[in-house]
Design a protein around this motif. Sequence first.
Motif, PDB file in Angstrom:
ATOM      1  N   LEU A 128      -8.367 -17.711  -6.043  1.00  0.00           N
ATOM      2  CA  LEU A 128      -9.519 -16.915  -5.620  1.00  0.00           C
ATOM      3  C   LEU A 128     -10.746 -17.622  -6.145  1.00  0.00           C
ATOM      4  CD1 LEU A 128     -10.337 -14.127  -4.437  1.00  0.00           C
ATOM      5  CD2 LEU A 128     -10.100 -13.196  -6.733  1.00  0.00           C
TER       6      LEU A 128
ATOM      7  N   GLU B  11      -1.674   5.391 -10.941  1.00  0.00           N
ATOM      8  CA  GLU B  11      -2.867   4.739 -11.474  1.00  0.00           C
ATOM      9  C   GLU B  11      -4.108   5.158 -10.695  1.00  0.00           C
ATOM     10  OE1 GLU B  11      -2.885   3.377 -14.201  1.00  0.00           O
ATOM     11  OE2 GLU B  11      -0.894   2.523 -14.555  1.00  0.00           O
TER      12      GLU B  11
ATOM     13  N   LYS C 155     -17.276   0.236  -6.119  1.00  0.00           N
ATOM     14  CA  LYS C 155     -17.199  -0.767  -7.173  1.00  0.00           C
ATOM     15  C   LYS C 155     -17.830  -2.083  -6.739  1.00  0.00           C
ATOM     16  CE  LYS C 155     -16.061  -1.698 -11.222  1.00  0.00           C
ATOM     17  NZ  LYS C 155     -16.389  -0.931 -12.413  1.00  0.00           N
TER      18      LYS C 155
ATOM     19  N   LEU D  67      -9.778 -11.189 -10.969  1.00  0.00           N
ATOM     20  CA  LEU D  67     -10.678 -10.736  -9.908  1.00  0.00           C
ATOM     21  C   LEU D  67     -12.133 -10.986 -10.302  1.00  0.00           C
ATOM     22  CD1 LEU D  67      -8.978  -7.388  -8.758  1.00  0.00           C
ATOM     23  CD2 LEU D  67      -9.016  -9.571  -7.538  1.00  0.00           C
TER      24      LEU D  67
ATOM     25  N   PRO E  31     -11.515   3.153  -9.697  1.00  0.00           N
ATOM     26  CA  PRO E  31     -12.724   3.610  -9.003  1.00  0.00           C
ATOM     27  C   PRO E  31     -12.621   3.276  -7.508  1.00  0.00           C
ATOM     28  CG  PRO E  31     -13.171   1.654 -10.340  1.00  0.00           C
ATOM     29  CD  PRO E  31     -11.793   2.101 -10.684  1.00  0.00           C
TER      30      PRO E  31
ATOM     31  N   LYS F 203     -20.555  -5.645 -16.509  1.00  0.00           N
ATOM     32  CA  LYS F 203     -20.141  -4.418 -15.836  1.00  0.00           C
ATOM     33  C   LYS F 203     -18.641  -4.232 -15.996  1.00  0.00           C
ATOM     34  CE  LYS F 203     -23.882  -4.294 -12.485  1.00  0.00           C
ATOM     35  NZ  LYS F 203     -24.280  -4.113 -11.085  1.00  0.00           N
ATOM     36  N   PRO F 204     -18.181  -2.992 -15.901  1.00  0.00           N
ATOM     37  CA  PRO F 204     -16.744  -2.780 -16.024  1.00  0.00           C
ATOM     38  C   PRO F 204     -15.986  -3.543 -14.925  1.00  0.00           C
ATOM     39  CG  PRO F 204     -17.884  -0.737 -15.395  1.00  0.00           C
ATOM     40  CD  PRO F 204     -18.919  -1.729 -15.763  1.00  0.00           C
ATOM     41  N   LEU F 205     -14.897  -4.173 -15.295  1.00  0.00           N
ATOM     42  CA  LEU F 205     -14.091  -4.936 -14.347  1.00  0.00           C
ATOM     43  C   LEU F 205     -13.627  -4.018 -13.213  1.00  0.00           C
ATOM     44  CD1 LEU F 205     -11.992  -6.995 -16.920  1.00  0.00           C
ATOM     45  CD2 LEU F 205     -14.006  -7.739 -15.636  1.00  0.00           C
ATOM     46  N   LEU F 206     -13.232  -4.621 -12.107  1.00  0.00           N
ATOM     47  CA  LEU F 206     -13.005  -3.837 -10.891  1.00  0.00           C
ATOM     48  C   LEU F 206     -12.174  -2.573 -11.063  1.00  0.00           C
ATOM     49  CD1 LEU F 206     -13.046  -4.798  -7.371  1.00  0.00           C
ATOM     50  CD2 LEU F 206     -10.958  -3.668  -8.054  1.00  0.00           C
ATOM     51  N   PRO F 207     -11.033  -2.604 -11.741  1.00  0.00           N
ATOM     52  CA  PRO F 207     -10.277  -1.352 -11.792  1.00  0.00           C
ATOM     53  C   PRO F 207     -10.742  -0.398 -12.895  1.00  0.00           C
ATOM     54  CG  PRO F 207      -8.908  -3.266 -12.388  1.00  0.00           C
ATOM     55  CD  PRO F 207     -10.308  -3.718 -12.358  1.00  0.00           C
ATOM     56  N   ALA F 208     -11.859  -0.699 -13.542  1.00  0.00           N
ATOM     57  CA  ALA F 208     -12.286   0.113 -14.680  1.00  0.00           C
ATOM     58  C   ALA F 208     -13.588   0.854 -14.396  1.00  0.00           C
ATOM     59  CB  ALA F 208     -12.469  -0.771 -15.908  1.00  0.00           C
ATOM     60  N   GLN F 209     -13.795   1.915 -15.155  1.00  0.00           N
ATOM     61  CA  GLN F 209     -15.025   2.688 -15.053  1.00  0.00           C
ATOM     62  C   GLN F 209     -15.627   2.855 -16.445  1.00  0.00           C
ATOM     63  OE1 GLN F 209     -14.582   6.237 -12.262  1.00  0.00           O
ATOM     64  NE2 GLN F 209     -12.453   5.720 -12.586  1.00  0.00           N
TER      65      GLN F 209
ATOM     66  N   VAL G 219      -5.005  -9.107 -14.252  1.00  0.00           N
ATOM     67  CA  VAL G 219      -5.443  -9.101 -12.855  1.00  0.00           C
ATOM     68  C   VAL G 219      -6.947  -8.825 -12.773  1.00  0.00           C
ATOM     69  CG1 VAL G 219      -5.292  -7.814 -10.683  1.00  0.00           C
ATOM     70  CG2 VAL G 219      -3.201  -8.547 -11.854  1.00  0.00           C
TER      71      VAL G 219
ATOM     72  N   TRP H  87     -10.939  10.018 -20.106  1.00  0.00           N
ATOM     73  CA  TRP H  87     -11.791   8.883 -20.504  1.00  0.00           C
ATOM     74  C   TRP H  87     -11.564   8.552 -21.972  1.00  0.00           C
ATOM     75  CZ3 TRP H  87     -15.721   6.518 -17.386  1.00  0.00           C
ATOM     76  CH2 TRP H  87     -15.845   7.062 -16.100  1.00  0.00           C
TER      77      TRP H  87
ATOM     78  N   TRP I 221      -2.618  -5.200 -15.660  1.00  0.00           N
ATOM     79  CA  TRP I 221      -3.911  -4.852 -15.067  1.00  0.00           C
ATOM     80  C   TRP I 221      -5.047  -5.610 -15.739  1.00  0.00           C
ATOM     81  CZ3 TRP I 221      -5.211  -1.883 -10.841  1.00  0.00           C
ATOM     82  CH2 TRP I 221      -4.174  -1.167 -10.229  1.00  0.00           C
TER      83      TRP I 221
ATOM     84  N   PRO J 170      -6.709   1.413 -15.683  1.00  0.00           N
ATOM     85  CA  PRO J 170      -5.276   1.203 -15.914  1.00  0.00           C
ATOM     86  C   PRO J 170      -4.944   0.190 -17.017  1.00  0.00           C
ATOM     87  CG  PRO J 170      -5.954   0.324 -13.779  1.00  0.00           C
ATOM     88  CD  PRO J 170      -7.142   0.992 -14.354  1.00  0.00           C
TER      89      PRO J 170
ATOM     90  N   LYS K  24     -12.518   4.055 -18.720  1.00  0.00           N
ATOM     91  CA  LYS K  24     -11.324   4.553 -18.040  1.00  0.00           C
ATOM     92  C   LYS K  24     -10.769   3.432 -17.167  1.00  0.00           C
ATOM     93  CE  LYS K  24     -10.071   8.406 -14.994  1.00  0.00           C
ATOM     94  NZ  LYS K  24     -10.588   9.580 -14.254  1.00  0.00           N
TER      95      LYS K  24
END
Lengths: 498, 498
Positions: free
Chosen positions: A187, A3, A11, B183, A6, B319-325, B179, B369, B176, B348, B346
């Motif tokens: 959290l 995986e 981020k 977050l 960013p 804005k894109p969530l933490l694991p996203a771009q 999660v 992407w 993901w 997971p 982009k």
Amino acid sequence: MSEIIPHWLDKQSELSPTDIAIESPNNDSISFLEMRKQSRLFAKKLAFLGVKQGDHVGILSGNSVQMVITIHALTYLGAVSVLLNTRLSSKEINYQLTDGAVTFLIVEEGMYAHGKEALHQLHLPIYTYSEIDRTDWKEVLLKREIDLDDPCTVIYTSGTTGVPKGVIHTYGNHWWSAVASALNLGLNDQDKWLASLPLFHVGGFSILMKSVIYGMPIYLLEKFEVTTAHKAITEKGVTIVSVVSITLNKLMDQIGDTGYPNTFRGMLLGGGPASKALLDRAKDYSIPVFQSYGMTETSSQIVTLSPKHATEKLGSAGKPLLPAQLKIVKDGIPARQEVIGEILVKGPMVTKGYFNKEKANQKLFQDGWLVTGDLGYLDKDGFLYVIDRRKDLIVSGGENIYPAEIEGVLANLKEIKEAAVVGQTDKKWGQTPIAFVVRDGSGISKEEIISYCQGQIAKYKVPKEIYFVDALPRNASNKIMRHILVDWLPKGDMESEH
Amino acid sequence: MSEIIPHWLDKQSELSPTDIAIESPNNDSISFLEMRKQSRLFAKKLAFLGVKQGDHVGILSGNSVQMVITIHALTYLGAVSVLLNTRLSSKEINYQLTDGAVTFLIVEEGMYAHGKEALHQLHLPIYTYSEIDRTDWKEVLLKREIDLDDPCTVIYTSGTTGVPKGVIHTYGNHWWSAVASALNLGLNDQDKWLASLPLFHVGGFSILMKSVIYGMPIYLLEKFEVTTAHKAITEKGVTIVSVVSITLNKLMDQIGDTGYPNTFRGMLLGGGPASKALLDRAKDYSIPVFQSYGMTETSSQIVTLSPKHATEKLGSAGKPLLPAQLKIVKDGIPARQEVIGEILVKGPMVTKGYFNKEKANQKLFQDGWLVTGDLGYLDKDGFLYVIDRRKDLIVSGGENIYPAEIEGVLANLKEIKEAAVVGQTDKKWGQTPIAFVVRDGSGISKEEIISYCQGQIAKYKVPKEIYFVDALPRNASNKIMRHILVDWLPKGDMESEH
């Protein structure tokens, strides 16, 4: 499949640029945006000095904002941080630098003096923070993305055989560890974690990871100092503290009548089994204690008592966090409830193995399960009780001491025929190491042995007492029977200096 | 590498056995432990009927606890849930069953009558919930672990070409997504999510995933019904509600003077851009609205306005969530701030592709992407503003309607030479589809065309009005100029039945 996410500091700088990443008592708080800026500049300076992707870079430093910047800088370069325990002897550090294939060493100013000559024998580039700061920088392509399968850190743990082994943590290990903790503890916006554990240990490092993954401020202490830590809770808005038994006790000495603010959520207790007395005391003070179980190989906690069971299951380390599994194995098969066996764990926060230790790695796993070597049992509700941090392991002030390592050092003295080390209960440190020694007849003194050890190993590992005996008790297979040595120890708790 | 986690329902049953997994107005609440028990039994009954690992199993059902049990049961077997929109015509369902390689169909009792004959033409095993309940069960090995790379669901989305495509979601995509949301929004003990969106859409399904991944209760409605939904917030402890514009407006009609309890955290708003009037109204009521942007291909929200920016950036999807771009591309290169371009994402939680659609999958990604086809821009602070849900896309009551699909149906009528469909603004539904038709001279009536459509496509897709024209406006490349058709529509909002 692998995986890609960013870069987490990019981020957080994008999501919460002005939010505080790190606070500390001397007021040098730093926002995520500023942290990113400084980390990227530091990365470019390191690049100028020759650090590049895939390099193993040693960091020998106490906790500081600069240390955090350095760790992030290395992630921008795709280099691996090899985190060195500042309490180790020069000899131990040199071993880890060599074993860990470190090609560049960054030292905190004070540390440099520590073993300057010994370090220079390695012919490594060695730079202090300020030396790097003063250097030029090079425009290089910094990482924009993190591949969770890439290695992030190497942290050394002493193996049961006494040979220190470098645990490789991928970015994914740290990510899953942080997420698993959030799913357990929840959290919220107000969260602020106290980081007083050393960042070079996984317990401290995991707090730094939580900061950058949650977008949460941490209150960073150079080291645990009880009045500062107490004030952090009562005046600085800290909501969660990672503690070991000894620090929890010290904090409770300070608590007084006013107690903690309502926003305080609890103590995450690691570093070995806690005594019932300690937990009862916390209960008396209405301090929620979340006992946990974990090790360097599991990227910190992997089993934790959730807040809702903290009282009901006092003494238990809890249940494996959501993405983790645990089983107790006895005689090769899963043990029944209440039966003590060896603890095996599995999950995405578990290391894939030690650096450059093929043999040890083969033994480390059974069918994908990490063999912890620790003993414990599950109660009827599936809660884990850890019996022994690891067979024979000595835990002193949160530091793991492996008897075999000290025995190896003692065995190097030609005046010593054989030696065995066990833990003596200690009021202050939990345990301290004690050696039983069989001499060769040359009459070497306690003082000479202790002095020799002091040049070889960290102070806290040096035996606090030496007992001379004629022979060590051994069983039919010629293995030392440590439980008999423990019986030979004088009764009652010691109180010693580290 | 592929990550393995314990089966999430097993895990919640272990961590919080007696905690409520699902509540509903008719009081059939169910704990995680009971949910696990029933899901595993249902899995064994499905196994008896021949369902096995890897099978694609269709589910045609409205929201119910039984539907959730069925979904979990299929995960225990390692079978893939193909979730069917209950509002589709028999023809559409049959297409998806065939295209989706479905080998077994589970239908809610009421649904069975819906298209019994058409369904039986497929020669599929078809069972209602109660038929499965009454059957025997077979002892089979149920999954104890989840491989995050394994497919979990297939959910159909109409492509811009008008051919519905089955989006494959892995377990990891759903994991993901859940999660990433935690977050962003945080997570606490009191959280309870209202699930009134259909579970067969990814927006509803993602709430179910949050329940089992967070260990959080959800309040499940058969469908959105405003008084029940309102009561869920004011009396049943619901803290977060997933809404689309139309449902948010309806809820605000109910709110009265007392407002919502303090524990209410906010509305997660999806399903297309929201009007400023709607957002202003929510602001007047002090209702936190977290606008979001996402699609089936991103496993629900991938961009969300965080609570702390909800007011300041009204109208932005965040804005894109933490694991996203996310990036905005115009003319093949990243667009500058404030410049409208195509949205690429982009991360997971993004699907790896459509089931069995090699060609479409090639177009779906550019260098890893996802090309969303949607238009938007980023402001100077990096917040996303979505301009068009998708070029030409009609969004009606939260349902996506693709003009090309309806045009395809119309084109099948030999009396029609050509047709184009555009969205008319509608007070009640946001938009409704309107057709411009060029006849072949046979004099087919509006009523005949509409009646024909009703047999082919879901009611909400049937054009609400037909305008006969001599020719469609086309550009030099012979493409229909839809913006001219929109100009041809009568001014003012319609108010129509779905």
